[in-house]
Write a protein that holds these residues in place. Structure first.
Motif, PDB file in Angstrom:
ATOM      1  N   CYS A 114       0.743  -1.100  -0.166  1.00 15.22           N
ATOM      2  CA  CYS A 114       0.184  -0.014   0.124  1.00 15.22           C
ATOM      3  C   CYS A 114       0.750   1.315   0.076  1.00 15.22           C
ATOM      4  CB  CYS A 114      -0.944   0.026   1.216  1.00 15.22           C
ATOM      5  SG  CYS A 114      -1.981  -1.441   1.248  1.00 15.22           S
ATOM      6  N   THR A 147      -6.415  12.427   2.104  1.00 21.26           N
ATOM      7  CA  THR A 147      -5.692  11.494   1.026  1.00 21.26           C
ATOM      8  C   THR A 147      -6.329  10.173   1.295  1.00 21.26           C
ATOM      9  OG1 THR A 147      -4.049  12.987   0.767  1.00 21.26           O
ATOM     10  CG2 THR A 147      -3.532  10.657   0.240  1.00 21.26           C
ATOM     11  N   GLU A 148      -6.065   9.691   2.628  1.00 18.01           N
ATOM     12  CA  GLU A 148      -6.473   8.312   2.875  1.00 18.01           C
ATOM     13  C   GLU A 148      -7.808   8.038   2.932  1.00 18.01           C
ATOM     14  OE1 GLU A 148      -2.334   6.899   5.254  1.00 18.01           O
ATOM     15  OE2 GLU A 148      -4.188   6.718   6.505  1.00 18.01           O
ATOM     16  N   THR A 153      -9.824   9.094   0.780  1.00 18.59           N
ATOM     17  CA  THR A 153     -10.049   8.953  -0.989  1.00 18.59           C
ATOM     18  C   THR A 153      -9.639   7.430  -1.231  1.00 18.59           C
ATOM     19  OG1 THR A 153      -9.903  11.254  -1.359  1.00 18.59           O
ATOM     20  CG2 THR A 153      -9.560   9.539  -3.228  1.00 18.59           C
ATOM     21  N   LEU A 154      -8.670   7.025  -0.787  1.00 15.50           N
ATOM     22  CA  LEU A 154      -8.199   5.827  -0.902  1.00 15.50           C
ATOM     23  C   LEU A 154      -8.904   4.773  -0.387  1.00 15.50           C
ATOM     24  CD1 LEU A 154      -4.240   6.189  -0.279  1.00 15.50           C
ATOM     25  CD2 LEU A 154      -5.392   5.676  -2.323  1.00 15.50           C
ATOM     26  N   GLN A 172     -12.091   4.847  -0.021  1.00 16.75           N
ATOM     27  CA  GLN A 172     -12.989   4.732  -0.716  1.00 16.75           C
ATOM     28  C   GLN A 172     -12.968   3.977  -2.276  1.00 16.75           C
ATOM     29  OE1 GLN A 172     -15.693   8.343  -0.198  1.00 16.75           O
ATOM     30  NE2 GLN A 172     -14.020   8.688   0.597  1.00 16.75           N
ATOM     31  N   SER A 173     -11.940   3.635  -2.438  1.00 15.69           N
ATOM     32  CA  SER A 173     -11.304   3.444  -3.732  1.00 15.69           C
ATOM     33  C   SER A 173     -11.257   1.856  -3.801  1.00 15.69           C
ATOM     34  CB  SER A 173      -9.837   3.926  -4.301  1.00 15.69           C
ATOM     35  OG  SER A 173      -9.034   3.061  -5.023  1.00 15.69           O
ATOM     36  N   LYS A 174     -11.904   1.153  -5.032  1.00 16.25           N
ATOM     37  CA  LYS A 174     -11.833  -0.179  -5.314  1.00 16.25           C
ATOM     38  C   LYS A 174     -10.244  -0.727  -5.225  1.00 16.25           C
ATOM     39  CE  LYS A 174     -16.572  -0.767  -5.015  1.00 16.25           C
ATOM     40  NZ  LYS A 174     -16.906  -0.878  -3.634  1.00 16.25           N
ATOM     41  N   THR A 175      -9.796   0.137  -5.863  1.00 16.16           N
ATOM     42  CA  THR A 175      -8.140  -0.226  -6.142  1.00 16.16           C
ATOM     43  C   THR A 175      -7.509  -0.363  -4.865  1.00 16.16           C
ATOM     44  OG1 THR A 175      -8.193   0.796  -8.200  1.00 16.16           O
ATOM     45  CG2 THR A 175      -6.107   0.466  -7.390  1.00 16.16           C
ATOM     46  N   TYR A 176      -7.561   0.531  -3.911  1.00 17.40           N
ATOM     47  CA  TYR A 176      -7.056   0.631  -2.387  1.00 17.40           C
ATOM     48  C   TYR A 176      -7.569  -0.742  -1.897  1.00 17.40           C
ATOM     49  CZ  TYR A 176      -4.787   1.927   1.784  1.00 17.40           C
ATOM     50  OH  TYR A 176      -3.936   1.898   2.921  1.00 17.40           O
ATOM     51  N   GLN A 177      -8.900  -0.976  -2.026  1.00 15.93           N
ATOM     52  CA  GLN A 177      -9.367  -2.120  -0.978  1.00 15.93           C
ATOM     53  C   GLN A 177      -8.912  -3.236  -1.549  1.00 15.93           C
ATOM     54  OE1 GLN A 177     -13.582  -1.460  -1.911  1.00 15.93           O
ATOM     55  NE2 GLN A 177     -13.678   0.287  -0.705  1.00 15.93           N
ATOM     56  N   GLN A 227      -5.725  -3.640  -2.998  1.00 13.23           N
ATOM     57  CA  GLN A 227      -4.447  -3.789  -2.547  1.00 13.23           C
ATOM     58  C   GLN A 227      -4.375  -4.534  -1.179  1.00 13.23           C
ATOM     59  OE1 GLN A 227      -3.360   0.625  -3.211  1.00 13.23           O
ATOM     60  NE2 GLN A 227      -1.461  -0.203  -4.339  1.00 13.23           N
TER      61      GLN A 227
END
Length: 183
Positions: A120, A154-155, A157-158, A160-165, A167
């Motif tokens: 991450c 910043t975090e 936004t991350l 809420q992101s499917k990409t970060y979830q 990861q």
């Protein structure tokens, strides 16, 4: 067969567990990641059970009692962190284990934490000890991961992101697999 309990920390109705702007409930992040971790580990031949419910908040005592009844091999509680009531600069990933945790809990915490930091690329807040009910009242190796701060723009936004979830889920699953294969 290895049985892993995944716990989407808190519940859909837990008050206050939201971003300052109300766009993300912590449970939504936690549950999405828990399901993804479960999918990854199931493909690796592990048995997965969940202690949370999407329809109501499950009491901490019920979560730990259920895990203990099932004689799980490990308990992993997934969370998003917060600090204060508004937006702030607190950020990063941290992993918790019980102060008197077993060596196996410490190894699990270290493996999952290292994997999350590597995948991450968020600040490393370390592996810490805490007297949380899900760590204290479980009879198996147990950890609690905080995947970022909902109170940091910043975090948030991350989170809420499917990409970060995805990861986070891959990293947690990888850490659990490293722990499992090292036992």
């Amino acid at each position: 067969m290895t049985l892993i309990i995944l716990d989407a920390g808190h519940g859909p109705d837990t008050p206050g567990k939201r971003t300052p702007d109300g766009k993300l409930r912590e449970y939504d992040f936690n549950a999405a990641v828990a399901v993804l971790v479960g999918e990854f580990l199931t493909k690796e031949g592990m048995t997965i059970k969940y202690t949370h419910a999407s329809t109501h908040d499950v009491a901490l005592g019920e979560r730990t009692a259920s895990a203990n009844r099932m004689r799980a091999d490990a308990f992993v509680s997934i969370h998003a962190n917060a600090f204060g009531n508004g937006w702030n600069t607190a950020q990063g990933i941290e992993t918790y284990m019980y102060p008197q945790a077993s060596k196996s809990s410490a190894v699990l915490a270290s493996a999952v934490h290292k994997s999350l930091i590597s995948a991450c690329q968020r600040p490393d807040r370390g592996v810490k000890k805490a007297d949380f009910a899900v760590l204290r009242d479980t009879n198996m190796p147990a950890i609690l991961v905080e995947c970022g701060f909902m109170s940091n723009q910043t975090e948030a936004t991350l989170l809420q992101s499917k990409t970060y979830q995805l990861q986070c889920a891959r990293a947690i699953a990888f850490g659990i697999l490293c722990w499992e294969y090292g036992r």
